[in-house]
Design a protein around this motif. Sequence first.
Motif, PDB file in Angstrom:
ATOM      1  N   ALA A   1      73.003  34.974  72.761  1.00 37.06           N
ATOM      2  CA  ALA A   1      73.126  33.688  73.468  1.00 37.06           C
ATOM      3  C   ALA A   1      73.544  32.582  72.496  1.00 37.06           C
ATOM      4  CB  ALA A   1      71.802  33.338  74.142  1.00 37.06           C
ATOM      5  N   PHE A   2      72.925  32.574  71.322  1.00 39.92           N
ATOM      6  CA  PHE A   2      73.250  31.522  70.359  1.00 39.92           C
ATOM      7  C   PHE A   2      74.648  31.738  69.770  1.00 39.92           C
ATOM      8  CE2 PHE A   2      72.650  28.974  66.417  1.00 39.92           C
ATOM      9  CZ  PHE A   2      72.257  27.778  67.014  1.00 39.92           C
ATOM     10  N   ARG A   3      75.042  32.995  69.618  1.00 41.27           N
ATOM     11  CA  ARG A   3      76.410  33.274  69.147  1.00 41.27           C
ATOM     12  C   ARG A   3      77.432  32.720  70.139  1.00 41.27           C
ATOM     13  NH1 ARG A   3      74.114  38.382  67.634  1.00 41.27           N
ATOM     14  NH2 ARG A   3      75.001  39.425  69.452  1.00 41.27           N
ATOM     15  N   ARG A   4      77.197  32.998  71.427  1.00 37.54           N
ATOM     16  CA  ARG A   4      78.155  32.544  72.455  1.00 37.54           C
ATOM     17  C   ARG A   4      78.166  31.016  72.544  1.00 37.54           C
ATOM     18  NH1 ARG A   4      82.221  35.836  73.111  1.00 37.54           N
ATOM     19  NH2 ARG A   4      81.316  37.792  72.406  1.00 37.54           N
TER      20      ARG A   4
ATOM     21  N   LEU B   1      83.730  33.742  66.171  1.00 37.07           N
ATOM     22  CA  LEU B   1      83.800  34.987  66.933  1.00 37.07           C
ATOM     23  C   LEU B   1      85.240  35.515  66.922  1.00 37.07           C
ATOM     24  CD1 LEU B   1      81.559  34.095  70.025  1.00 37.07           C
ATOM     25  CD2 LEU B   1      80.909  35.261  67.910  1.00 37.07           C
ATOM     26  N   VAL B   2      85.374  36.825  66.858  1.00 35.10           N
ATOM     27  CA  VAL B   2      86.720  37.405  66.730  1.00 35.10           C
ATOM     28  C   VAL B   2      87.328  37.847  68.056  1.00 35.10           C
ATOM     29  CG1 VAL B   2      86.299  38.244  64.378  1.00 35.10           C
ATOM     30  CG2 VAL B   2      85.850  39.764  66.326  1.00 35.10           C
TER      31      VAL B   2
ATOM     32  N   ARG C   1      79.950  31.430  66.938  1.00 38.25           N
ATOM     33  CA  ARG C   1      79.837  31.906  65.560  1.00 38.25           C
ATOM     34  C   ARG C   1      79.046  33.201  65.475  1.00 38.25           C
ATOM     35  NH1 ARG C   1      78.562  26.546  61.961  1.00 38.25           N
ATOM     36  NH2 ARG C   1      80.397  25.395  62.628  1.00 38.25           N
ATOM     37  N   PHE C   2      79.255  33.933  64.389  1.00 42.01           N
ATOM     38  CA  PHE C   2      78.419  35.104  64.102  1.00 42.01           C
ATOM     39  C   PHE C   2      78.315  35.296  62.602  1.00 42.01           C
ATOM     40  CE2 PHE C   2      81.204  38.775  62.845  1.00 42.01           C
ATOM     41  CZ  PHE C   2      82.435  38.132  62.909  1.00 42.01           C
ATOM     42  N   LEU C   3      77.438  36.238  62.204  1.00 41.21           N
ATOM     43  CA  LEU C   3      77.184  36.488  60.785  1.00 41.21           C
ATOM     44  C   LEU C   3      77.820  37.803  60.339  1.00 41.21           C
ATOM     45  CD1 LEU C   3      73.360  35.650  60.612  1.00 41.21           C
ATOM     46  CD2 LEU C   3      75.278  34.156  59.980  1.00 41.21           C
ATOM     47  N   ALA C   4      78.499  37.753  59.204  1.00 42.63           N
ATOM     48  CA  ALA C   4      78.996  38.981  58.573  1.00 42.63           C
ATOM     49  C   ALA C   4      78.275  39.098  57.237  1.00 42.63           C
ATOM     50  CB  ALA C   4      80.501  38.916  58.376  1.00 42.63           C
TER      51      ALA C   4
END
Lengths: 270, 270
Positions: free
Chosen positions: B24-27, B103-104, B31-34
Amino acid sequence: MASPGLLTAQSVRIKQARRLATRAFRRKTGRFLAEGPQAVREALEHRELVLEVYAEPSVATRHRDLRDLAAAADVPWFDVDRAGAEALSETVTSQGVVAVCSLVDVSLEQAVLPTARLVAAGFQVRDPGNVGTLIRTADAAGADAVVLSTESVDPHNPKAVRASVGSIFHLPITVDADLATAATAWRAQGLQVLAADGYGTTDLDTCIDDGTLAKPTVWLFGNEAHGLPDGFDAFVDHSVKVPIYGRAESLNLATAAAICLYASARAQRR
Amino acid sequence: MASPGLLTAQSVRIKQARRLATRAFRRKTGRFLAEGPQAVREALEHRELVLEVYAEPSVATRHRDLRDLAAAADVPWFDVDRAGAEALSETVTSQGVVAVCSLVDVSLEQAVLPTARLVAAGFQVRDPGNVGTLIRTADAAGADAVVLSTESVDPHNPKAVRASVGSIFHLPITVDADLATAATAWRAQGLQVLAADGYGTTDLDTCIDDGTLAKPTVWLFGNEAHGLPDGFDAFVDHSVKVPIYGRAESLNLATAAAICLYASARAQRR
């Protein structure tokens, strides 16, 4: 409060069985745990392997066939409560049934017969999921045996058993093999030894095209992080890379094994 | 006591970044973590994707190239202490470096172009490791795109990112696709749609032998437990089983995908 007749997480039998999660206790007792209805069913089909079954009463009702198989094989069946089942379970949510089985591994000579046509060997495979998946995939590809080197995960590890989805009971498995010595012996008896290696000197497509893969073959798959050790090339016929057509850095061990074993299975049947 | 200039697990930035572990927080943030040097390196090679990097000072020293790549791309670099790095890590032992990335995923139309020759599509794939491995394997097999249905795990999930070993940055990925509608559209534009299915009406060897696999193909891989839903046959050209030569009950999703995608990759190159 414990129901009468149900073993609990505090029962001596459960506490003992639970210790089979460690390799040392498995080796000491010659026993391991197979968990879940499907694995227990497969184990019971090799009745000489199963020493006892622990199950929640609801599982005995839901999987009547398991109870019948155990009865037919004179395998003791113990009812356990939920906490007892959880204590024996490797998974977050226990499937409610666990069989205590005799270890399945056999000697290298018993596993790889002179008539073998396809063998999967793992060198220092460290992840239990990978060991189980390797066994499952080798079984699917019709391999004659799986050989695991010293310093590989024990295939009787609960996570490995689970990942094998019953295949641990289907084909001969040997552990603690010295693969350099074994490779030399295999080649002397007419099996070619191929090492799967991202830096291999030939590629899988070439081996399919030139007929190499049609020969009786032992595939060696290296450690997840380090592959096969330097100098291992001396013990193998070919070091073979799975082609990378895109931009992936590499393939994981289980993926590479699936592609190699299935390529051999197909080549040997044409 | 916190060292001056080092962010800690209590820093607002770290607490915010940590929330990217949830979908939910990514959307919400896009953003996201790599995580880990290799994933961060791949991310930085697509510089427009990376918003900021968090790293332990020892990592900046050990992986000088990462610091240089970030500097060249004007990506902010924050030093974090061990606890801060652990807070951002999905793994038991943090590798000490994490990139916050955009996000990709792209739209279905952007992912699967009319010129596509090989596409991997997952239906309700629930395990993050399987999603990541599917992306990695599709990349290795030279696939043009990966398509994930509604109710599949988010490929930006930290475990999926890790299992993709950088491949999440290599090929277009789309999420939340309606695969029945998409399959109909793909077939209309000349892509054949093959469903991998343990109960398929034809088998992979036949599809190799009769030339089917040489055609531009979308492979559909079903949910780990339930496969593809009943009735899905109406939307595909063929339902194809990977042959089981031994006694394994089935293959896991990632294994079946590896065998099918590599069979297509080889057939399309001959």
